[in-house]
Design an enzyme around this catalytic site. Structure first.
Site, PDB file in Angstrom:
ATOM      1  CG  HIS A 262      41.554  89.967  34.649  1.00  0.00           C
ATOM      2  ND1 HIS A 262      41.830  90.884  35.640  1.00  0.00           N
ATOM      3  CD2 HIS A 262      42.458  88.972  34.804  1.00  0.00           C
ATOM      4  CE1 HIS A 262      42.865  90.468  36.356  1.00  0.00           C
ATOM      5  NE2 HIS A 262      43.266  89.307  35.874  1.00  0.00           N
TER       6      HIS A 262
ATOM      7  CG  HIS B  81      40.428  86.808  39.035  1.00  0.00           C
ATOM      8  ND1 HIS B  81      41.357  86.105  39.762  1.00  0.00           N
ATOM      9  CD2 HIS B  81      41.121  87.417  38.031  1.00  0.00           C
ATOM     10  CE1 HIS B  81      42.559  86.274  39.243  1.00  0.00           C
ATOM     11  NE2 HIS B  81      42.444  87.068  38.193  1.00  0.00           N
TER      12      HIS B  81
ATOM     13  CG  HIS C 184      46.900  85.306  34.260  1.00  0.00           C
ATOM     14  ND1 HIS C 184      46.091  84.482  35.014  1.00  0.00           N
ATOM     15  CD2 HIS C 184      46.531  86.579  34.584  1.00  0.00           C
ATOM     16  CE1 HIS C 184      45.282  85.225  35.755  1.00  0.00           C
ATOM     17  NE2 HIS C 184      45.527  86.502  35.517  1.00  0.00           N
TER      18      HIS C 184
ATOM     19  CD  GLU D 176      45.201  83.336  41.626  1.00  0.00           C
ATOM     20  OE1 GLU D 176      44.300  84.145  41.379  1.00  0.00           O
ATOM     21  OE2 GLU D 176      45.055  82.115  41.526  1.00  0.00           O
TER      22      GLU D 176
ATOM     23  CG  HIS E 239      49.295  87.363  41.320  1.00  0.00           C
ATOM     24  ND1 HIS E 239      47.980  87.564  41.683  1.00  0.00           N
ATOM     25  CD2 HIS E 239      49.389  87.762  40.030  1.00  0.00           C
ATOM     26  CE1 HIS E 239      47.318  88.052  40.645  1.00  0.00           C
ATOM     27  NE2 HIS E 239      48.145  88.185  39.631  1.00  0.00           N
TER      28      HIS E 239
ATOM     29  CG  HIS F 118      48.035  92.803  41.028  1.00  0.00           C
ATOM     30  ND1 HIS F 118      47.327  93.440  40.035  1.00  0.00           N
ATOM     31  CD2 HIS F 118      48.431  91.615  40.498  1.00  0.00           C
ATOM     32  CE1 HIS F 118      47.281  92.674  38.957  1.00  0.00           C
ATOM     33  NE2 HIS F 118      47.949  91.556  39.211  1.00  0.00           N
TER      34      HIS F 118
ATOM     35  CG  HIS G 145      50.169  88.992  34.980  1.00  0.00           C
ATOM     36  ND1 HIS G 145      49.806  87.769  35.479  1.00  0.00           N
ATOM     37  CD2 HIS G 145      49.499  89.917  35.711  1.00  0.00           C
ATOM     38  CE1 HIS G 145      48.934  87.921  36.450  1.00  0.00           C
ATOM     39  NE2 HIS G 145      48.739  89.219  36.622  1.00  0.00           N
TER      40      HIS G 145
END
Length: 691
Positions: free
Chosen positions: A206, A210, A235, A347, A362, A366, A402
């Site tokens: 992950h 990114h 995802h 995103e 998104h 978080h 998610h």
């Protein structure tokens, strides 16, 4: 000079002038590069540590650009790319690294910044720059678990590691074992799948994804082919794999976090310490509720109502099949580009059609979850692990969030017309058989077990004696296996096909056979490759270690200094230089059950002429292409990601067997978990020739 650049990752809180690496290489920095507090005694410091070095790297004295934006965050604060203010700082630092004309200038600026800017932001920005600069993109960025092991391992290990390093000479040190269960017990049902959520390889994937696909930063780093679609697909595959793991452990599939005002029943106590900040990562007891966020110290303020508005606007775009543009007008969410636009919108990458209108949904959710314990900063607490891309996948609520994000993509995909038979068949090509074989096992049986592997800690243990210090982790693994696929080509010439392999559970949590629509949502990609089909019968064999999904085992568990080839030997150096972006090889197969978990293996051979992307052939390492694409090239498959399971089925399809056309075949397989701890296979058959 290349090696010296990578040494800047070594022991991130030891000053740059302290010798780095096992070969004790020092950076011979100009005296004006010293932080202000050391300048008065600069000569003594540089002479002292320079004498401890076996060799040195001269650092060029350059004109230092304006660092006021990156320096806004103190060196020892926690850093999160999800935080807009931190994102702005990291973007500026990345731009400066990317803008250096030569490698020598890059090393000089990085050496100057290393002891001044936030250490975690430094590692992030330098990693992104290395991966995207033409003169450094061939370099292998060290895994974050070696640089900041406190993000991945139980906190008490570091006291034991320092004791081991201080008492036992290098070469005689024993790996420090970390128990499999250290964050909870099975009294919490969610802990049954903690081995998966807390796996080092899964979390490194992950983080590295990114790095390769940042959602903010220099446009050259962000604006990649089908970037938004890949955010969706990678995802979605994670969610499918996690849900299968839950089914294997007697848990239901994840429920969506679609109400931002209801209590979160899942608790999580990470048992991690932030060595940089000198405090533990905050825990979240059961029943916490999201709140409006007002944290001036983080330049962050938003309401739950803002999140709901962003969500509703995205839903409106999906239902109307069009999105607003910041420049005015709209863009159609069509079959070809709609999913890509939607991925960037959800995103909230800088490629979003209108980031002011559709917001930062998104990333802000978080942050709302990660600040739920201290939404207004009254207790001076930092964010919890959901606020950091390197740790977020450890938390059960990551998958609930998610699951909702994935439901937005599903809503759009389900609005597209089903694939017709003509869009699925490959004229003249049929698949008559598919099976898997693992040495010493029954046919069509995959075997899983525990393994123990070592992670090097010495790069992240500051101010301790040099020499290898290892942590030993227990993790899921599987026996290697081989696919055998029998394909018939009745055309009067050879043709090329794309072999697509997927796997899904056969039954749901109640024991009922899944419908096609339920099963397709849990289809995990296992491999994808091209094959030339001769006239007549073709028998295709494919090793599991050659999967286009995964990176080799050694890219997750290895000592970067051991057996490293000379960088002047470009061929061997390139083979050693694993890309690092891809699903971990040891997690390719779900855990299964002791009695044997039934799954359907699916194979399709599609027409490569319709899959082909006309571009130059890739060179160098290209591991994990299904999740990570190809560097500097287009995604190497013209079909929609997840094809043929990304859309609802044509009329009349109820079960998977109804979906099949001649160029498809299925085989029921069994995934059997032994519970034993087995040593890892050597995987000598791995070819690293991935297509």
């Amino acid at each position: 000079m290349e090696k010296s650049l990578l040494l800047l990752f070594d022991r991130p809180y030891e000053p740059v002038y302290v010798p780095k690496g096992e070969n004790r290489i020092s950076f011979d920095i100009p005296s004006n590069y010293l932080p202000e507090r050391y300048k008065d005694i600069g000569d003594r410091i540089l002479n002292r540590f320079g004498n401890d070095a076996l060799s040195s790297v001269p650092i060029k004295n350059i004109a230092i650009p304006d660092l006021s934006v990156p320096l806004s965050l103190s060196r020892r604060e926690t850093f999160s790319h999800f935080l807009p203010a931190h994102r702005k700082m990291a973007t500026r630092l990345t731009e400066l690294f990317m803008g250096m004309r030569t490698l020598e200038d890059l090393v000089s600026l990085a050496a100057y910044c290393r002891d001044r800017v936030n250490a975690q932001m430094f590692v992030y920005s330098l990693s992104v720059a290395i991966l995207h600069r033409p003169d450094t993109k061939h370099l292998s960025v060290p895994q974050l678990a070696e640089i900041f092991p406190d993000k991945y391992m139980e906190s008490s290990i570091f006291h034991r590691a320092r004791e081991e390093a201080n008492v036992v000479p290098a070469g005689s040190r024993t790996p420090i074992e970390i128990p499999l269960d250290y964050t909870a017990t099975d009294a919490d049902p969610e802990h049954r799948v903690a081995y998966w959520r807390e796996d080092v390889g899964v979390n490194l994937h992950h983080w590295h994804w990114h790095l390769v696909y940042p959602f903010d930063g220099p446009r050259v780093a962000v604006n990649k082919d089908r970037r938004g679609e890949l955010f969706y697909y990678m995802h979605r595959q994670i969610m499918a794999r996690y849900n299968i793991e839950r089914l294997c452990n007697g848990l239901p599939q994840v429920s969506r976090l679609n109400n931002f005002r209801e209590p979160i029943p899942e608790a999580y106590f990470p048992k991690l310490d932030q060595q940089v900040a000198g405090r533990a990562w905050p825990a979240r007891p059961s029943g916490f509720v999201l709140s409006d966020i007002n944290r001036p110290a983080d330049s962050l303020r938003f309401d739950i109502g803002d999140l709901e508005r962003y969500r509703d606007r995205i839903l409106e775009a999906i239902q109307s099949r069009q999105a607003r543009l910041a420049s005015g007008g709209t863009v159609r969410l069509d079959e070809e580009r709609g999913i890509d636009i939607l991925g960037n919108m959800i995103e909230a990458s800088i490629l979003s059609p209108d980031i002011t209108y559709y917001g930062d949904l998104h990333n802000l959710v978080h942050m709302a979850i990660s600040f739920c314990h201290d939404p207004d900063h009254r207790f001076l607490e930092s964010f919890a692990i959901m606020g950091d891309a390197t740790t977020a996948m450890r938390d059960p609520v990551f998958y609930r969030w998610h699951a909702f994000v994935d439901s937005l993509f599903t809503l759009f995909k389900d609005s597209l017309p089903a694939y017709t038979t003509q869009q699925l068949v490959f004229p003249g090509v049929s698949v008559s058989d598919v099976r898997v074989n693992s040495p010493g096992s029954n046919p069509n049986t995959l075997n899983t077990h525990w393994s123990k592997s070592d992670v090097e800690l010495s790069r992240g243990l500051d101010f301790t004696p040099r020499g290898s210090t290892l942590a030993r982790l227990q993790h899921l693994n599987h026996d290697d296996f081989t696919y055998t696929i029998v394909v018939n080509n009745t055309n009067n010439r050879e043709v090329q096909g794309t072999v697509r392999l997927f796997m899904a559970p056969k039954f749901d949590e109640t024991g009922r056979q899944m419908s096609f629509n339920d099963q397709r949502m849990l289809m995990i990609e296992m491999d994808k490759f091209t094959w030339t089909l001769n006239r007549g019968q073709n028998v295709i064999t494919r090793q599991s270690v050659d999967s286009a999904l995964t990176i080799p085992f050694e890219a997750t568990f290895r000592n970067l200094e051991a057996n490293r080839p000379n960088s002047s030997d470009l061929q061997s150096f390139d083979q050693f230089n694993f890309c690092g972006c891809g699903w971990p090889q040891h997690m390719l197969v779900p855990k299964g059950t002791r009695q044997g978990y039934p799954m359907d293996l699916f194979v399709m051979v599609s027409n490569f002429e319709q899959d082909r992307v006309n571009q130059a052939q890739p060179t160098g390492c290209r591991d994990g292409v299904s999740f990570c694409g190809l560097r500097d090239l287009k995604y190497p498959d013209a079909r929609a990601m997840g094809y043929p399971f990304d859309r609802v089925a044509r009329q009349g399809v109820v079960n998977l067997s109804d979906f099949l056309v001649p160029n498809m075949q299925t085989q029921q397989i069994t995934v059997r978990f032994s519970g034993a701890v087995k040593s890892r296979q050597s995987n000598k058959q791995q070819t690293n020739n991935r297509t």
